[in-house]
Design a protein around this motif. Structure first.
Motif, PDB file in Angstrom:
ATOM      1  N   ARG A   1      -2.062   3.431  -2.403  1.00 18.55           N
ATOM      2  CA  ARG A   1      -2.704   3.931  -1.153  1.00 18.55           C
ATOM      3  C   ARG A   1      -4.065   4.191  -1.334  1.00 18.55           C
ATOM      4  O   ARG A   1      -4.986   3.869  -0.565  1.00 18.55           O
ATOM      5  N   MET A   2      -4.530   4.686  -2.617  1.00 26.90           N
ATOM      6  CA  MET A   2      -6.025   4.708  -2.998  1.00 26.90           C
ATOM      7  C   MET A   2      -6.801   3.313  -2.863  1.00 26.90           C
ATOM      8  O   MET A   2      -7.974   3.097  -2.570  1.00 26.90           O
TER       9      MET A   2
ATOM     10  N   SER B   1       0.898  -1.233   0.134  1.00 28.56           N
ATOM     11  CA  SER B   1       0.044   0.101  -0.043  1.00 28.56           C
ATOM     12  C   SER B   1       0.791   1.331  -0.259  1.00 28.56           C
ATOM     13  O   SER B   1       0.323   2.344  -0.156  1.00 28.56           O
TER      14      SER B   1
ATOM     15  N   GLU C   1       0.297  -1.395  -8.851  1.00 27.29           N
ATOM     16  CA  GLU C   1       1.074  -0.054  -8.795  1.00 27.29           C
ATOM     17  C   GLU C   1       0.967   0.803 -10.091  1.00 27.29           C
ATOM     18  O   GLU C   1       1.591   1.903 -10.069  1.00 27.29           O
TER      19      GLU C   1
ATOM     20  N   TRP D   1      -1.295   2.463 -13.452  1.00 24.75           N
ATOM     21  CA  TRP D   1      -2.787   2.788 -13.835  1.00 24.75           C
ATOM     22  C   TRP D   1      -3.240   1.841 -14.990  1.00 24.75           C
ATOM     23  O   TRP D   1      -4.148   1.380 -15.149  1.00 24.75           O
TER      24      TRP D   1
ATOM     25  N   LEU E   1      -5.811  11.130   2.164  1.00 19.54           N
ATOM     26  CA  LEU E   1      -5.990  10.899   0.758  1.00 19.54           C
ATOM     27  C   LEU E   1      -7.399  10.980   0.170  1.00 19.54           C
ATOM     28  O   LEU E   1      -7.512  10.508  -0.918  1.00 19.54           O
TER      29      LEU E   1
ATOM     30  N   ASN F   1       3.030   3.779  -3.749  1.00 18.76           N
ATOM     31  CA  ASN F   1       2.721   5.308  -4.650  1.00 18.76           C
ATOM     32  C   ASN F   1       1.156   5.626  -4.308  1.00 18.76           C
ATOM     33  O   ASN F   1       0.685   4.934  -3.452  1.00 18.76           O
ATOM     34  N   LEU F   2       0.758   6.773  -4.954  1.00 22.18           N
ATOM     35  CA  LEU F   2      -0.494   7.139  -4.748  1.00 22.18           C
ATOM     36  C   LEU F   2      -1.703   6.086  -5.164  1.00 22.18           C
ATOM     37  O   LEU F   2      -2.599   6.128  -4.266  1.00 22.18           O
ATOM     38  N   LEU F   3      -1.453   5.619  -6.043  1.00 20.61           N
ATOM     39  CA  LEU F   3      -2.293   4.508  -6.644  1.00 20.61           C
ATOM     40  C   LEU F   3      -2.539   3.487  -5.624  1.00 20.61           C
ATOM     41  O   LEU F   3      -3.862   2.924  -5.190  1.00 20.61           O
TER      42      LEU F   3
ATOM     43  N   PHE G   1      -8.086  12.414  -3.116  1.00 23.59           N
ATOM     44  CA  PHE G   1      -7.467  11.735  -4.289  1.00 23.59           C
ATOM     45  C   PHE G   1      -8.485  10.607  -4.930  1.00 23.59           C
ATOM     46  O   PHE G   1      -8.273  10.170  -5.934  1.00 23.59           O
ATOM     47  N   ASN G   2      -9.280  10.231  -4.129  1.00 26.42           N
ATOM     48  CA  ASN G   2     -10.343   9.081  -4.494  1.00 26.42           C
ATOM     49  C   ASN G   2     -11.160   9.367  -5.675  1.00 26.42           C
ATOM     50  O   ASN G   2     -11.730   8.545  -6.504  1.00 26.42           O
TER      51      ASN G   2
ATOM     52  N   ARG H   1      -4.595   8.235   7.086  1.00 23.85           N
ATOM     53  CA  ARG H   1      -5.007   7.937   5.554  1.00 23.85           C
ATOM     54  C   ARG H   1      -6.227   8.859   4.883  1.00 23.85           C
ATOM     55  O   ARG H   1      -6.300   8.845   3.970  1.00 23.85           O
TER      56      ARG H   1
END
Length: 468
Positions: free
Chosen positions: A230-231, A223, A310, A312, A422, A226-228, A425-426, A419
């Motif tokens: 974590r989302m 998790s 990880e 897109w 974030l 990166n940003l993805l 960003f969802n 968390r």
């Protein structure tokens, strides 16, 4: 009195309307924009049937989306204030039945060793456990790694190497299941790392003879990449910690997810066997078990760790595969599910909403297009009445399978409030999934029309190669 351009009042504009309408160069104004002598802008749907149809469809879409919003809200409130059901979690000492654990593997040289090691170290009785790694047409060193473990533990492992046959996880598992020992099959994807006590937790519900399938909780192991990731961690938390557990609490229908879970083989045989003509064999078997009277159980405290995408591009392919497979099941079984005598009214409603969940992004996108169309057709008065509801609907369904409030509650329950930063960003993940799933729905329709065979897109692994 409200005014518009150059100080003209609506009353003055109404007086000037006949003159304006008589000017040939301007042509007739749209019916929706005509102004009556009373000074009100009144849509004339009788004279403008296209707008009437569009407005009616938009209203239906708003109602559908509000149903999903209410569903998410009910699950959230239940998870916060309801009685939490974990009916089998305390079973620690028992005469454990013979089980077979299958590890689905296709080009999994990076991760297969970790899964095998974890299963060999489980606290489940070794003489009641058979491990079958399913090597499905791998072109890398997956087969060699599996054989190295079989050579070291010949009494505990029996490999299943598959070099031909229909592609895809469902087809590979169908071929491998015939070698199962015992009536319970536990299934893992190769990137999952089960904890020492996980097998007992997954097997315990099968002591109930009415249970046909069991599902544990999936937790991302990468998790923080990166940003993805974590989302996706937020999404997984909401989907399992809130959505699945609330359905378990409310005696609805938690879903078997195809990994970190198991099935009763006699139940599978009773409902028609394992199907290999779908991209979502887990959803397929879940609903066939449900409408034939078998229970599915979710065990929230039975955690197992996976790798989430990880990149897109990988994520889009994954979501598209889920959407296609899920909608296959929806098209096949929605009527049998809706008319099943084994289910309560609440279970039918919830199950149908779950079945249609991968159609909803296309429905929502259609709603957006209808709203824009009404705007450009000067149907502003009607649209202004729907906008507050439409905005609430959008807010209540953001988050890719879990509303924002489900994510918030899941994060709070997990005890990691940081968390929540974030959460905005969802929206990005939601938009990507919206278009990916909508495209998958259209692709599925084309596949059906032209009888094209669907292709299984494997999810890429990111872990460094493990030593043998």
């Amino acid at each position: 009195m409200p005014t518009i351009h150059s100080g003209y009042s609506l009353k003055n504009l109404a007086r000037a309307a006949p003159v304006l309408l008589s000017i040939p160069l301007l042509g007739p104004l749209p019916a929706l924009a005509q102004v009556t002598a009373t000074g009100a802008l009144i849509p004339s749907f009788k004279d403008y049937p296209a707008a009437a149809v569009m407005a009616s469809l938009l209203f239906v879409i708003v109602i559908i989306m509000m149903l999903y919003g209410v569903r998410h809200f009910m699950f959230t409130i239940n998870r916060l204030t309801g009685v939490q059901r974990h009916p089998y979690i305390d079973i620690a000492v028992a005469r454990w039945p013979m089980i077979t654990v299958f590890i689905a593997a296709h080009n999994e040289e990076k991760v297969i060793a970790g899964c095998i090691e974890a299963l060999l170290n489980t606290d489940y009785p070794a003489d009641r456990l058979k491990i079958i790694p399913v090597n499905d047409r791998s072109a890398d060193r997956t087969g060699a790694i599996i054989d190295s473990y079989v050579a070291r533990f010949p009494s505990r492992m029996s490999p299943f190497h598959r070099s031909s046959g229909k592609a895809g996880k469902s087809a590979a598992l169908k071929d491998a299941l015939q070698y199962a020992e015992g009536d319970i099959a536990i299934i893992f994807d190769a990137d999952y790392v089960p904890g020492r006590g996980l097998l007992k937790q997954l097997v315990a519900p099968f002591f109930d003879p009415e249970v046909g399938a069991v599902m544990g909780r999936v937790v991302p192991v990468n998790s923080g990449a990166n940003l993805l990731t974590r989302m996706l961690d937020l999404e997984r938390s909401a989907g399992y910690q809130v959505d699945q557990q609330a359905r378990m609490n409310m005696n609805l229908l938690p879903q078997y997810g195809g990994t970190v879970g198991g099935v009763r083989l006699s139940a599978v045989a009773a409902v028609g066997g394992w199907h290999d003509d779908t991209l979502a064999e887990d959803t397929d078997i879940t609903f066939r078990l449900m409408f034939n009277g078998w229970k599915t159980v979710y065990t929230n405290r039975s955690e197992c760790y996976e790798e989430v995408p990880e990149d897109w591009g990988v994520r889009i392919k994954q979501v598209s595969r889920w959407a296609k497979g899920h909608n296959q099941v929806m098209a096949r079984y929605w009527w049998q599910f809706a008319t099943s005598s084994y289910l309560t009214l609440g279970q039918r409603v919830d199950g149908l909403l779950l079945l249609f969940v991968f159609v909803i992004p296309l429905v929502m996108l259609t709603g957006w297009l209808l709203a824009l169309g009404l705007y450009f057709l000067n149907a502003g008065s009607l649209l202004s009445q729907l906008l507050p509801i439409f905005a609430l609907m959008i807010y209540g369904t953001l988050g890719n399978f879990a509303a924002f409030f489900e994510i918030v509650v899941a994060v709070l329950i997990d005890g990691n409030r940081r968390r929540l930063r974030l959460l905005p960003f969802n929206m990005l993940g939601f938009l990507v999934s919206l278009f990916a799933i909508s495209g998958a729905v259209w692709s599925l329709m084309i596949d059906q029309i032209f009888k094209r065979e669907m292709v299984w897109d494997k999810t890429i692994r990111y872990r460094a190669k493990a030593a043998e």
